[in-house]
Every structure is written in structure tokens, then in C-alpha cells.
Write an enzyme that holds these catalytic residues in place. Structure first.
Site, PDB file in Angstrom:
ATOM      1  N   HIS A  29       2.022 -11.585  49.128  1.00 49.12           N
ATOM      2  CA  HIS A  29       1.972 -10.229  49.234  1.00 49.12           C
ATOM      3  C   HIS A  29       2.584  -9.345  47.116  1.00 49.12           C
ATOM      4  CE1 HIS A  29       4.814  -6.602  50.516  1.00 49.12           C
ATOM      5  NE2 HIS A  29       4.732  -6.339  49.185  1.00 49.12           N
ATOM      6  N   GLU A  30       2.767 -10.401  46.267  1.00 49.33           N
ATOM      7  CA  GLU A  30       3.218 -10.255  45.063  1.00 49.33           C
ATOM      8  C   GLU A  30       1.765 -10.102  43.776  1.00 49.33           C
ATOM      9  OE1 GLU A  30       5.498  -8.493  44.011  1.00 49.33           O
ATOM     10  OE2 GLU A  30       6.713  -9.137  45.633  1.00 49.33           O
ATOM     11  N   HIS A  33       0.380  -6.744  45.181  1.00 45.28           N
ATOM     12  CA  HIS A  33       0.474  -5.591  44.363  1.00 45.28           C
ATOM     13  C   HIS A  33      -0.543  -5.741  42.061  1.00 45.28           C
ATOM     14  CE1 HIS A  33       3.335  -4.141  46.794  1.00 45.28           C
ATOM     15  NE2 HIS A  33       3.999  -4.766  46.273  1.00 45.28           N
ATOM     16  N   ASP A 107       7.886  -1.188  49.465  1.00 41.18           N
ATOM     17  CA  ASP A 107       6.561  -0.333  49.157  1.00 41.18           C
ATOM     18  C   ASP A 107       6.796   1.209  49.291  1.00 41.18           C
ATOM     19  OD1 ASP A 107       7.092  -2.200  47.215  1.00 41.18           O
ATOM     20  OD2 ASP A 107       6.046  -4.072  48.941  1.00 41.18           O
TER      21      ASP A 107
END
Length: 218
Positions: A29-30, A33, A107
Site C-alpha cells: 500500500h505504501e 503511494h 486516502d
């Protein structure tokens, strides 16, 4: 510009998955980003990516703000929308739509706020180059807020909703494509991030640049 547009941190909130799977999902997930932010022209550069929890966030991706954060272009805001959606896009592409978690909730709130600001505050959509937000009605006066809502035509309200959704949809398409096109390097970066838990922006770009060209403005 409110905090949603000026924000430089993207994080994933907690999930109830098993520890091993949750850590892997947070890492992807990070990195999602970081990948989408770095590869979208106009985005702020990554400062660091970490899996060390902070508050309710299980992981965070920090971005360095531009020289003048009070003056932001349409390209820059759209890039931030793409970057904010990168975590959700990574979850969907890598783990499958059925495995998408609630971790992207903050988000998505940020995306909704930025997209709507582009339409109603900054005139950055096909609705028109004018602001539909009435600043005088945004305070605590309920009567003023009601008058502002009543003065907006039903068609205009619908146009705003359509334009806001279009921005988010287009940004998500960009994010998903970037994740799909860069799976190999995403796996490489995520594997190292799982080992070190915190990766500097310099190290992130060093690995990424071996696989894909990073836009010069980023």
C-alpha cells in the site's frame, strides 16, 4: 488551500488481518503511494516510506512539499490525487479486488476533498473557471449555508458531482496503470522495505530509476 490539498503524508489505517499478511499489505500500500506519486508529473518527491506505526496509521509515505505550497497548479493537485489513490490501486492490483481493505479510508476522504476543491474552489474542471463555493456561507451561520445551497441549481449541483467523480476516476485509472506497469520494481522495493521497515526517498528513487524513468520535475 485547505489541509487536504496541502497535505504531504499518505498513510494506511489499521486492518484486522493476520500480522504477516497485514504487514505485507501495508508495505505494498505504501509503496503504491510512493510509486504513483513519483511517476506522476508534478507530484512532490518522496521523503521516506515507513512501516513503523504512527498513531492509527500502520504505515506512512512522507512527501517533501514544494517551494511555495500556497500556490499549486492543476497538474500538481491532480498528481496528488493520483498519489493518494496509489495505495488503494496497489491493494487491488496485487491482492485482488476482493482483498481490498478499509486501510485507504483516509486516502479516499483526501481524494474526495481535493477533487471537489478542483471543481468548486479553483475552477479546474469543465464546470467552468469560476468558484461555486461561497466563502461567506462556509462559516457557522446556518441560514447563510442554507441560502447558498438553495441558490445552486439542481443541474449545477449534478455537474459538480459528475466533474468531481470524473477527476477521481481518471486519477484512479492512472494509478492502476502505473501499478500494473511497474509490478517488478514494486516487488523489489517492497521486499527491501519489509526488511528495513523505513526507506529514504533517495534509496527509493535509486531502485526505481533502475527500472523506469522518473519525471524530472519530481
Amino acid at each position: 488551500v485547505d489541509d487536504s490539498v496541502d497535505r504531504i503524508v499518505a498513510g494506511m489505517e489499521g486492518t484486522r488481518l493476520s500480522d504477516g499478511k497485514a504487514k505485507s499489505l501495508v508495505a505494498y500500500h505504501e509503496v503504491g503511494h510512493a510509486i504513483c506519486g513519483t511517476l506522476t508529473p508534478g507530484h512532490d518527491p518522496v521523503q521516506k516510506v515507513t512501516l513503523i506505526p504512527r498513531g492509527q496509521a500502520k504505515g506512512l509515505t512522507w512527501f517533501i512539499p514544494g517551494e511555495d505550497p500556497s500556490l499549486i497548479s492543476k497538474q500538481q493537485i491532480f498528481a496528488r490525487v493520483v498519489g493518494a489513490l496509489g495505495g488503494r490501486a496497489a491493494e487491488e492490483v496485487i491482492f485482488g479486488e476482493a482483498e481490498v481493505t478499509t486501510g485507504a479510508s483516509s486516502d479516499l476522504s483526501q481524494v474526495a476533498s481535493m477533487a471537489k476543491q478542483m471543481v468548486t474552489t479553483f475552477g479546474m474542471s469543465d464546470v467552468g473557471p469560476w468558484a461555486t463555493d461561497d466563502g461567506s456561507a462556509s462559516g457557522g451561520d446556518m441560514i447563510m449555508r442554507m441560502m447558498a445551497r438553495n441558490s445552486m441549481s439542481e443541474k449545477l449541483a449534478n455537474d459538480i458531482d459528475v466533474a468531481t467523480k470524473r477527476i477521481a476516476d481518471e486519477a484512479y485509472e492512472v494509478a492502476v496503470k502505473q501499478i500494473k506497469d511497474n509490478r517488478e520494481v514494486i516487488d523489489v522495493i517492497t521486499e527491501e522495505l519489509l526488511e528495513v521497515e523505513t526507506m529514504t526517498g533517495e534509496r527509493f528513487r535509486e531502485i526505481l530509476s533502475q527500472y523506469v524513468k522518473i519525471p524530472e520535475e519530481n
